[in-house]
Design a protein around this motif. Structure first.
Motif, PDB file in Angstrom:
ATOM      1  N   HIS A 297       0.836  -1.205   0.000  1.00 46.47           N
ATOM      2  CA  HIS A 297       0.000   0.000   0.000  1.00 46.47           C
ATOM      3  C   HIS A 297       0.871   1.255   0.000  1.00 46.47           C
ATOM      4  O   HIS A 297       0.605   2.225  -0.738  1.00 46.47           O
ATOM      5  N   GLN A 342      -8.440 -10.404   2.745  1.00 46.35           N
ATOM      6  CA  GLN A 342      -8.734  -9.608   3.933  1.00 46.35           C
ATOM      7  C   GLN A 342      -7.507  -8.840   4.408  1.00 46.35           C
ATOM      8  O   GLN A 342      -7.592  -7.662   4.782  1.00 46.35           O
ATOM      9  N   GLU A 345      -6.920  -5.867   2.135  1.00 49.29           N
ATOM     10  CA  GLU A 345      -7.893  -4.795   2.366  1.00 49.29           C
ATOM     11  C   GLU A 345      -7.666  -4.133   3.718  1.00 49.29           C
ATOM     12  O   GLU A 345      -7.871  -2.928   3.872  1.00 49.29           O
ATOM     13  N   ASP A 346      -7.248  -4.900   4.724  1.00 48.70           N
ATOM     14  CA  ASP A 346      -6.934  -4.312   6.026  1.00 48.70           C
ATOM     15  C   ASP A 346      -5.798  -3.293   5.907  1.00 48.70           C
ATOM     16  O   ASP A 346      -5.707  -2.354   6.702  1.00 48.70           O
ATOM     17  N   GLU A 350      -7.899  -1.787  -2.061  1.00 50.95           N
ATOM     18  CA  GLU A 350      -9.236  -2.245  -2.435  1.00 50.95           C
ATOM     19  C   GLU A 350      -9.090  -3.366  -3.459  1.00 50.95           C
ATOM     20  O   GLU A 350      -8.578  -3.149  -4.566  1.00 50.95           O
ATOM     21  N   VAL A 351      -9.492  -4.565  -3.096  1.00 53.05           N
ATOM     22  CA  VAL A 351      -9.391  -5.702  -4.008  1.00 53.05           C
ATOM     23  C   VAL A 351     -10.508  -5.601  -5.036  1.00 53.05           C
ATOM     24  O   VAL A 351     -11.682  -5.539  -4.690  1.00 53.05           O
ATOM     25  N   ARG A 352     -10.120  -5.584  -6.310  1.00 54.94           N
ATOM     26  CA  ARG A 352     -11.086  -5.382  -7.382  1.00 54.94           C
ATOM     27  C   ARG A 352     -11.342  -6.636  -8.214  1.00 54.94           C
ATOM     28  O   ARG A 352     -12.357  -6.721  -8.902  1.00 54.94           O
ATOM     29  N   SER A 414      -5.553  -5.422  -6.856  1.00 53.36           N
ATOM     30  CA  SER A 414      -6.102  -4.409  -5.954  1.00 53.36           C
ATOM     31  C   SER A 414      -5.611  -3.032  -6.379  1.00 53.36           C
ATOM     32  O   SER A 414      -4.714  -2.896  -7.219  1.00 53.36           O
TER      33      SER A 414
END
Length: 439
Positions: A297, A342, A345-346, A350-352, A414
């Protein structure tokens, strides 16, 4: 008066009795012992116990690891096709609902008594030279470097012999038109995979890509050549880094590719347009994965994309198994796909899109195993018979694990949204697959 002769049971019969006691059911395979005796189903694969040392090894190391040690040293073998033998053993185990050995004190005492009668009692056999020997705390930088080196620094010559000309050591994407398992077909599948990843990441000319765990540079070189991306390639394996640098020079890509030999935890900077990590996340570790996801990220810019291609396994079997972890990928950790999603995303991604490639890996690994068998003498000359047998067991068992859904592999795409929630993603992903095999 004629006296009946009592036939003394052979080694195979004594071994079969032990196995049936441990499994709680009839022997699913035929067994041949070192004294030439045989027992078991006539139409089953033949497991050959060539030496008493194999039994002694199993007494000291019961279960999968002991069996693997006996196989790689040649003390135990399968007569005929190993893949067919393992497949039939798994099928028999499921159909007969046999259970793994749970040896209590009484079971161990009986096994020890049988071993005495078979002449198999003795000191613990030496650990095979091909087994990993790691020191230090789990997933410290020094131990991770040693774990990666054990597998990936075997030698570039070995991987050149095993892989196709892309040098991609990960699951390919096999299109409907690609039906072979030869080297050319494997190369087509890898190029299709590389093109698919580049499209999912939305790479354009001049885009900055960070390739974490770049391997021998298949994605790095493809993205730089075909999509004119500027790539930073990161690997812990010195052999890999040397190969990628050589390819960068040969292809004249010095202005587009930088190769860095370092731990992902030491990567500085950020604001990359895209980040890829292809079958590297399995080596990160369970406790360390949240920090890894946070790094993904941090390293990508807002609206930038991250693609993770990663193997998965059921909740109750997170590792690769005793053999894989001892001989192939020490300290690896796999988890169900949903748990990885998970964790990403945590971390704020954003998983797309997720896509299973499980069946594709069956074909990919089968192609590698076919190359190994066709060039067996060359592999033995290069790395020795023990290491060649390690790889035969690894590839045959791996293909079977994917075939039977005991393992999976997935691409997870993501994005890092802006603070306002803008993703920059296309409304539909249809263009990802259009002529993906022929860019």
């Amino acid at each position: 008066m004629t006296t009946a002769r009592t036939t003394r049971p052979g080694a195979a019969h004594r071994l079969a009795a032990l196995v049936e006691d441990a499994l709680g059911g009839p022997l699913p395979v035929r067994l041949r012992a070192w004294d030439g005796t045989e027992t078991g189903p006539a139409d089953g694969p033949v497991v050959v116990v060539r030496s008493r040392r194999a039994l002694r090894r199993l007494l000291w190391q019961p279960g999968e690891l002991g069996l693997a040690q006996a196989y790689v040293t040649g003390e135990l073998d399968v007569d005929g096709d190993l893949a067919d033998g393992l497949r039939r053993m798994w099928a028999a185990t499921r159909e007969r609902r046999l259970h793994p050995p749970r040896l209590g004190l009484a079971d161990r005492a009986r096994a020890a008594g049988a071993a005495v009668r078979l002449g198999a009692v003795g000191p613990r056999p030496a650990t095979p030279a091909s087994q990993a020997r790691l020191r230090g705390g789990l997933h410290t930088k020094s131990r991770d470097r040693a774990a990666i080196s054990h597998h990936y620094d075997l030698s570039n010559d070995f991987y050149r012999l095993l892989l196709d000309d892309t040098m991609a050591y990960s699951c390919g994407v096999w299109t409907d038109e690609n039906t072979g398992t030869d080297v050319a077909s494997a190369a087509d599948a890898q190029r299709a995979k590389l093109e698919l990843i580049c499209r999912k990441l939305g790479l354009t000319s001049g885009a900055r890509l960070l390739d974490i765990g770049c391997g021998w540079g298949s994605l790095t070189l493809y993205a730089a050549e075909q999509h004119k991306a500027r790539v930073t390639a990161v690997t812990l394996a010195r052999e890999q880094a040397a190969h990628v640098r050589e390819q960068v020079r040969e292809r004249g890509l010095e202005d587009r590719v930088e190769v860095v030999c370092q731990d992902y935890r030491d990567i500085t900077g950020g604001d990359y347009d895209a980040v890829s990590t292809v079958e590297m996340g399995e080596h990160v570790g369970d406790a360390e994965y949240p920090a890894f996801a946070a790094a993904l990220h941090r390293l990508v810019r807002p609206e930038g994309r991250v693609l993770v291609q990663q193997m998965s396994r059921g909740r109750n079997a997170p590792g690769g198994g005793a053999f894989i972890e001892a001989y192939i990928a020490p300290d690896m950790h796999m988890r169900p796909l949903g748990e990885t999603v998970q964790l990403l995303e945590d971390a704020g991604l954003e998983v797309r899109h997720t896509e299973s490639l499980r069946e594709h890996y069956v074909r990919t690994v089968t192609a590698w195993e076919r190359t190994l068998e066709q060039r067996w003498d060359d592999f033995v000359a290069l790395v020795g018979e023990e290491t060649a047998r390690v790889w035969r067991l690894y590839l045959v068992g791996g293909a079977l694990a994917f075939e039977q859904r005991r393992m999976g592999v997935d691409q997870i795409l993501s994005v890092r949204p802006t603070r306002e929630g803008v993703s920059g993603m296309p409304a539909t992903p249809g263009e990802w697959y259009e002529r993906a095999a022929r860019p």
